[in-house]
Design a protein around this motif. Sequence first.
Motif, PDB file in Angstrom:
ATOM      1  N   ALA A 105       0.836  -1.208   0.000  1.00  0.00           N
ATOM      2  CA  ALA A 105       0.000   0.000   0.000  1.00  0.00           C
ATOM      3  C   ALA A 105       0.866   1.251   0.000  1.00  0.00           C
ATOM      4  O   ALA A 105       1.965   1.276   0.553  1.00  0.00           O
ATOM      5  CB  ALA A 105      -0.926  -0.013   1.223  1.00  0.00           C
ATOM      6  N   ARG A 106       0.364   2.299  -0.631  1.00  0.00           N
ATOM      7  CA  ARG A 106       1.090   3.563  -0.681  1.00  0.00           C
ATOM      8  C   ARG A 106       0.239   4.751  -0.227  1.00  0.00           C
ATOM      9  O   ARG A 106       0.760   5.815   0.042  1.00  0.00           O
ATOM     10  CB  ARG A 106       1.582   3.831  -2.112  1.00  0.00           C
ATOM     11  CG  ARG A 106       2.723   2.921  -2.545  1.00  0.00           C
ATOM     12  CD  ARG A 106       3.978   3.239  -1.734  1.00  0.00           C
ATOM     13  NE  ARG A 106       5.103   2.386  -2.052  1.00  0.00           N
ATOM     14  CZ  ARG A 106       5.383   1.252  -1.416  1.00  0.00           C
ATOM     15  NH1 ARG A 106       4.587   0.838  -0.435  1.00  0.00           N
ATOM     16  NH2 ARG A 106       6.426   0.523  -1.755  1.00  0.00           N
ATOM     17  N   ARG A 107      -1.060   4.555  -0.166  1.00  0.00           N
ATOM     18  CA  ARG A 107      -1.943   5.684   0.171  1.00  0.00           C
ATOM     19  C   ARG A 107      -3.240   5.153   0.771  1.00  0.00           C
ATOM     20  O   ARG A 107      -3.457   3.941   0.855  1.00  0.00           O
ATOM     21  CB  ARG A 107      -2.228   6.536  -1.059  1.00  0.00           C
ATOM     22  CG  ARG A 107      -2.820   5.751  -2.223  1.00  0.00           C
ATOM     23  CD  ARG A 107      -2.878   6.564  -3.487  1.00  0.00           C
ATOM     24  NE  ARG A 107      -1.551   6.963  -3.925  1.00  0.00           N
ATOM     25  CZ  ARG A 107      -0.742   6.175  -4.652  1.00  0.00           C
ATOM     26  NH1 ARG A 107      -1.119   4.935  -4.987  1.00  0.00           N
ATOM     27  NH2 ARG A 107       0.436   6.594  -5.021  1.00  0.00           N
ATOM     28  N   ARG A 108      -4.114   6.077   1.146  1.00  0.00           N
ATOM     29  CA  ARG A 108      -5.381   5.711   1.764  1.00  0.00           C
ATOM     30  C   ARG A 108      -6.224   4.844   0.830  1.00  0.00           C
ATOM     31  O   ARG A 108      -6.841   3.869   1.268  1.00  0.00           O
ATOM     32  CB  ARG A 108      -6.156   6.980   2.131  1.00  0.00           C
ATOM     33  CG  ARG A 108      -7.507   6.702   2.784  1.00  0.00           C
ATOM     34  CD  ARG A 108      -8.358   7.967   2.885  1.00  0.00           C
ATOM     35  NE  ARG A 108      -9.602   7.685   3.579  1.00  0.00           N
ATOM     36  CZ  ARG A 108      -9.939   8.195   4.746  1.00  0.00           C
ATOM     37  NH1 ARG A 108      -9.120   9.021   5.369  1.00  0.00           N
ATOM     38  NH2 ARG A 108     -11.088   7.890   5.321  1.00  0.00           N
ATOM     39  N   ALA A 109      -6.219   5.168  -0.442  1.00  0.00           N
ATOM     40  CA  ALA A 109      -7.036   4.401  -1.389  1.00  0.00           C
ATOM     41  C   ALA A 109      -6.626   2.941  -1.403  1.00  0.00           C
ATOM     42  O   ALA A 109      -7.470   2.051  -1.595  1.00  0.00           O
ATOM     43  CB  ALA A 109      -6.915   5.017  -2.780  1.00  0.00           C
ATOM     44  N   ASP A 110      -5.345   2.663  -1.211  1.00  0.00           N
ATOM     45  CA  ASP A 110      -4.896   1.269  -1.174  1.00  0.00           C
ATOM     46  C   ASP A 110      -5.457   0.551   0.045  1.00  0.00           C
ATOM     47  O   ASP A 110      -5.812  -0.632  -0.020  1.00  0.00           O
ATOM     48  CB  ASP A 110      -3.365   1.216  -1.158  1.00  0.00           C
ATOM     49  CG  ASP A 110      -2.761   1.772  -2.434  1.00  0.00           C
ATOM     50  OD1 ASP A 110      -3.423   1.707  -3.485  1.00  0.00           O
ATOM     51  OD2 ASP A 110      -1.623   2.276  -2.381  1.00  0.00           O
ATOM     52  N   LEU A 111      -5.527   1.242   1.162  1.00  0.00           N
ATOM     53  CA  LEU A 111      -6.113   0.627   2.355  1.00  0.00           C
ATOM     54  C   LEU A 111      -7.594   0.337   2.142  1.00  0.00           C
ATOM     55  O   LEU A 111      -8.112  -0.689   2.606  1.00  0.00           O
ATOM     56  CB  LEU A 111      -5.941   1.556   3.567  1.00  0.00           C
ATOM     57  CG  LEU A 111      -4.520   1.776   4.080  1.00  0.00           C
ATOM     58  CD1 LEU A 111      -4.546   2.734   5.276  1.00  0.00           C
ATOM     59  CD2 LEU A 111      -3.882   0.449   4.502  1.00  0.00           C
ATOM     60  N   GLU A 112      -8.274   1.248   1.469  1.00  0.00           N
ATOM     61  CA  GLU A 112      -9.717   1.080   1.283  1.00  0.00           C
ATOM     62  C   GLU A 112     -10.042  -0.118   0.405  1.00  0.00           C
ATOM     63  O   GLU A 112     -11.189  -0.595   0.401  1.00  0.00           O
ATOM     64  CB  GLU A 112     -10.305   2.358   0.694  1.00  0.00           C
ATOM     65  CG  GLU A 112     -10.262   3.530   1.667  1.00  0.00           C
ATOM     66  CD  GLU A 112     -10.675   4.838   1.034  1.00  0.00           C
ATOM     67  OE1 GLU A 112     -10.679   4.893  -0.234  1.00  0.00           O
ATOM     68  OE2 GLU A 112     -10.982   5.791   1.765  1.00  0.00           O
ATOM     69  N   ARG A 113      -9.058  -0.629  -0.355  1.00  0.00           N
ATOM     70  CA  ARG A 113      -9.285  -1.802  -1.191  1.00  0.00           C
ATOM     71  C   ARG A 113      -8.938  -3.110  -0.484  1.00  0.00           C
ATOM     72  O   ARG A 113      -9.184  -4.190  -1.018  1.00  0.00           O
ATOM     73  CB  ARG A 113      -8.451  -1.685  -2.477  1.00  0.00           C
ATOM     74  CG  ARG A 113      -8.985  -0.657  -3.455  1.00  0.00           C
ATOM     75  CD  ARG A 113      -8.292  -0.769  -4.805  1.00  0.00           C
ATOM     76  NE  ARG A 113      -6.922  -0.300  -4.739  1.00  0.00           N
ATOM     77  CZ  ARG A 113      -6.553   0.953  -4.981  1.00  0.00           C
ATOM     78  NH1 ARG A 113      -7.470   1.859  -5.301  1.00  0.00           N
ATOM     79  NH2 ARG A 113      -5.291   1.299  -4.920  1.00  0.00           N
ATOM     80  N   VAL A 114      -8.398  -3.033   0.695  1.00  0.00           N
ATOM     81  CA  VAL A 114      -7.985  -4.236   1.419  1.00  0.00           C
ATOM     82  C   VAL A 114      -9.220  -4.990   1.911  1.00  0.00           C
ATOM     83  O   VAL A 114     -10.091  -4.415   2.572  1.00  0.00           O
ATOM     84  CB  VAL A 114      -7.075  -3.875   2.601  1.00  0.00           C
ATOM     85  CG1 VAL A 114      -6.799  -5.113   3.461  1.00  0.00           C
ATOM     86  CG2 VAL A 114      -5.767  -3.275   2.107  1.00  0.00           C
ATOM     87  N   ASP A 115      -9.311  -6.291   1.577  1.00  0.00           N
ATOM     88  CA  ASP A 115     -10.385  -7.155   2.078  1.00  0.00           C
ATOM     89  C   ASP A 115     -10.038  -7.546   3.506  1.00  0.00           C
ATOM     90  O   ASP A 115      -9.216  -8.438   3.749  1.00  0.00           O
ATOM     91  CB  ASP A 115     -10.513  -8.395   1.194  1.00  0.00           C
ATOM     92  CG  ASP A 115     -11.672  -9.288   1.617  1.00  0.00           C
ATOM     93  OD1 ASP A 115     -12.182  -9.125   2.735  1.00  0.00           O
ATOM     94  OD2 ASP A 115     -12.037 -10.181   0.838  1.00  0.00           O
ATOM     95  N   ALA A 116     -10.669  -6.873   4.468  1.00  0.00           N
ATOM     96  CA  ALA A 116     -10.315  -7.092   5.865  1.00  0.00           C
ATOM     97  C   ALA A 116     -10.607  -8.522   6.293  1.00  0.00           C
ATOM     98  O   ALA A 116      -9.881  -9.103   7.112  1.00  0.00           O
ATOM     99  CB  ALA A 116     -11.072  -6.106   6.753  1.00  0.00           C
ATOM    100  N   GLY A 117     -11.690  -9.131   5.736  1.00  0.00           N
ATOM    101  CA  GLY A 117     -12.021 -10.501   6.126  1.00  0.00           C
ATOM    102  C   GLY A 117     -10.948 -11.485   5.708  1.00  0.00           C
ATOM    103  O   GLY A 117     -10.549 -12.362   6.483  1.00  0.00           O
ATOM    104  N   ALA A 118     -10.496 -11.351   4.458  1.00  0.00           N
ATOM    105  CA  ALA A 118      -9.447 -12.259   3.979  1.00  0.00           C
ATOM    106  C   ALA A 118      -8.180 -12.100   4.801  1.00  0.00           C
ATOM    107  O   ALA A 118      -7.494 -13.080   5.122  1.00  0.00           O
ATOM    108  CB  ALA A 118      -9.170 -11.981   2.508  1.00  0.00           C
TER     109      ALA A 118
END
Length: 836
Positions: A693-706
Amino acid sequence: MDLPPLPDLPVRAVLDHVSATLTDSGTAVLIAPPGTGKTTLVPLALAAGTPGRVVVAEPRRLATRAAAARMAELLGQPVGRAVGYSVRGERRVSPDTRVEVVTSGLLVRRLQSDPELSGVDVVVLDECHERHLDADLSLALLLDARAGLRPDLRVLATSATVNAERLAALLGGGTDARVGPAGDAASLAPTVVVRGRTHPVRVSHMPPARGERTEACVARATRVALAEGDGDVLVFLPGAAEIRRVAEHLRDLDGVDVLPLHGRLPSSAQDAALRPGPRRRVVLSTAVAESSLTVPGVRTVVDSGLARVPRMDHRRGLAGLATVRVSAAVAEQRAGRAGREAPGRVYRCWPEHEHATLPRHPEPEIRAADLTRLALELACWGTPDGEGLAWWDAPPAGALAAGREVLRGLGAVDEAGAVTDRGRRMAALGLHPRLARALVDGADEVGPRAAAEVVALLDDDSLTSRTDLAAAVRALRAERPRRWERESERLARLVGGTPRRHEDPALVAALAYPERLARRRAPGSDVYLMAGGTAVELPPGSGLGEAEWLAVAVADRDPGRSHARVRLAAVADEPLARRAASHLLSTVDEVDWVDGDVVARRVERLGAITLSARPLRDPEPDLVRDALVRGLRSDGLNLLRWSGDALALRERMAFLRRVLGDPWPAVDDDSLLAENDTDDTLGRWLGPELSTARRRADLERVDAGAALRRLLPWPEAARMDELAPERIAVPSGSRVRVDYSTEQPVLAVKVQEVFGWDRTPRIADGRVPLLLHLLSPARRPVAVTADLASFWRSGWLQVRAELRGRYPKHAWPEDPTTVPAHRGTARRAGGSGSGG
């Protein structure tokens, strides 16, 4: 040296005993209250019995001059013959001088240049109870020199307080005198006690009225004292500013001379306050008259109850003077001044009930003052940390380390704390190391005279009431006050060098206080950020309001104020700041979480001041990762993509952790974000995503369940659906989702779908019963139970009656455990009351 007849003061009766004790033991303690003659008679008697010189160390310059003058008067000689004195910038001695009175600070310099004190037979440390920093240091160095180089050197310490066991232990050289409290009796130096002849003193309390300032209260009490008594009035105030304000309040007194007395006055003004006058006098004095000086003719004392003491705010890097309440011991000493010559009176300007709350003794300076100068003297002595010296109170390690850090920035000590050649030169000037640096380096930049003029003002800022340093220097050059003129000349001679025309008070101030270089926070603002990190505010009418940069020389912070206040400063600029504080310059790549996203910049700073910042295209991955972690910790894990299944998984894992404990992991926010030597939960579940990840948008794409599934413990995780099932099969055949979001898992289901169940289902290996939320056909709650069998027996009849009235087309059996469950509408059979 032959002595003339001495005044009949209490100490005269023990002079022979003191001399004999000192000859026999080498060290001794003399306890005698102020006014008993210990400062003037004892040195003369010691000088009469020894061929060498007697050096007397006083805590203040004013007391030094006064003691020498009084002893010379007793001998019928001018000062400078048998009795002389030395203070910074002034020395009156001759080859015939047998008694030399010096300040404690000057004694430290003597010891540094000549640890053997050649030609000195006796050292008298006067007024040790005042616990000034230089006095404590001179005692420690003197005892160290005596232990190693001059065992024949005799040392007498005098004190006005009877609590002198610690002092006797230090002088006795007991085995624990260097680190602990007083040693055993065998290691104590002999003590001689003199009782003072005092007259009764009547004490009255006259506290300020509501809203009345201290100065107004003191002036009111002084008028009462003049009206109710005779003789002179001695008034104790914390500082020169208060003295000026009280004098203004008393300017209309008839037939009374109002005289100030403090260490910043010219010698002539000090002498006038110490001589009886033709009229009644009101002497407005700082603490100098508590014990070091005797003011003749005093019958009444007015005590403000306040004193000015050195304080160091290490967090903000501001050293200065603080106004504090006096101790009970100091209040008693001040009161005693009224009963020296006749019965007297004391007016205390605080409520009587507050007297019992005063501290017992004044706090030693070494515990709270700026220790930069002390650190330099210790480095010059060869003991940077002060180890091995016999301290009354050892210097606090943190304050001493802070002082050494300042010295490293000034180039006075090296990284190991050892003094440099530059540091020795600075110490020899007798100034605070900051001012010594400004004088030494400033002389090279602007010329010795210009640098000396600014340093003389910085060392005595009472010379001006202006905020603009440059304007203050110009005014002093026009007015040429004698004290400033003499000190400027002396300092210029000390550094020498080539005269220059260029003058820049801002540069000299910045050389002394590089951490106080300040930049305006916002256009038009009066608030500046100093390089040391403290915010300061310009007072109205300072004349400096248009400046982008300031070189702050003096600033203080009153309790309750968010910003410090600038008292003396000069207009500066960025090139000057870079020149004077080059050691504070740094360029770093900063990657941080700012306003909800990662911001990467290359930042140049002067201490806490940002000089420039530009975007950083390719920041270090580790710095980016750290910024993302800070973002998760500040804004929360909701930055990730949490689907319904992911939230449900987290809730199930939290339930298993709560019920079964290890190895099921904790999944609350703090635990999921833990990252330390013993617990790297964050790296285990979110590590791969954070590495890319490099920015907030990258975090927002992270599948937290997986990501969360990486924390499931194996092989235990194979039983997760058994221990915490996502859904439960009910008698109707439906598979109903279990809600794990509450403390006890909830199964919300239509009551008709659980007909046939005779008890509540349990999960987690039977440890936890589900909390059943039983619903109507319209999915509205009709009952909540964790004990279904009990509900069927005792609660169902009332619920059944309500349901029959509301849903008459449905079958509501009397015993739900005996009928099959169903999902939809089950018609009532032939009007049967049982609802088959």
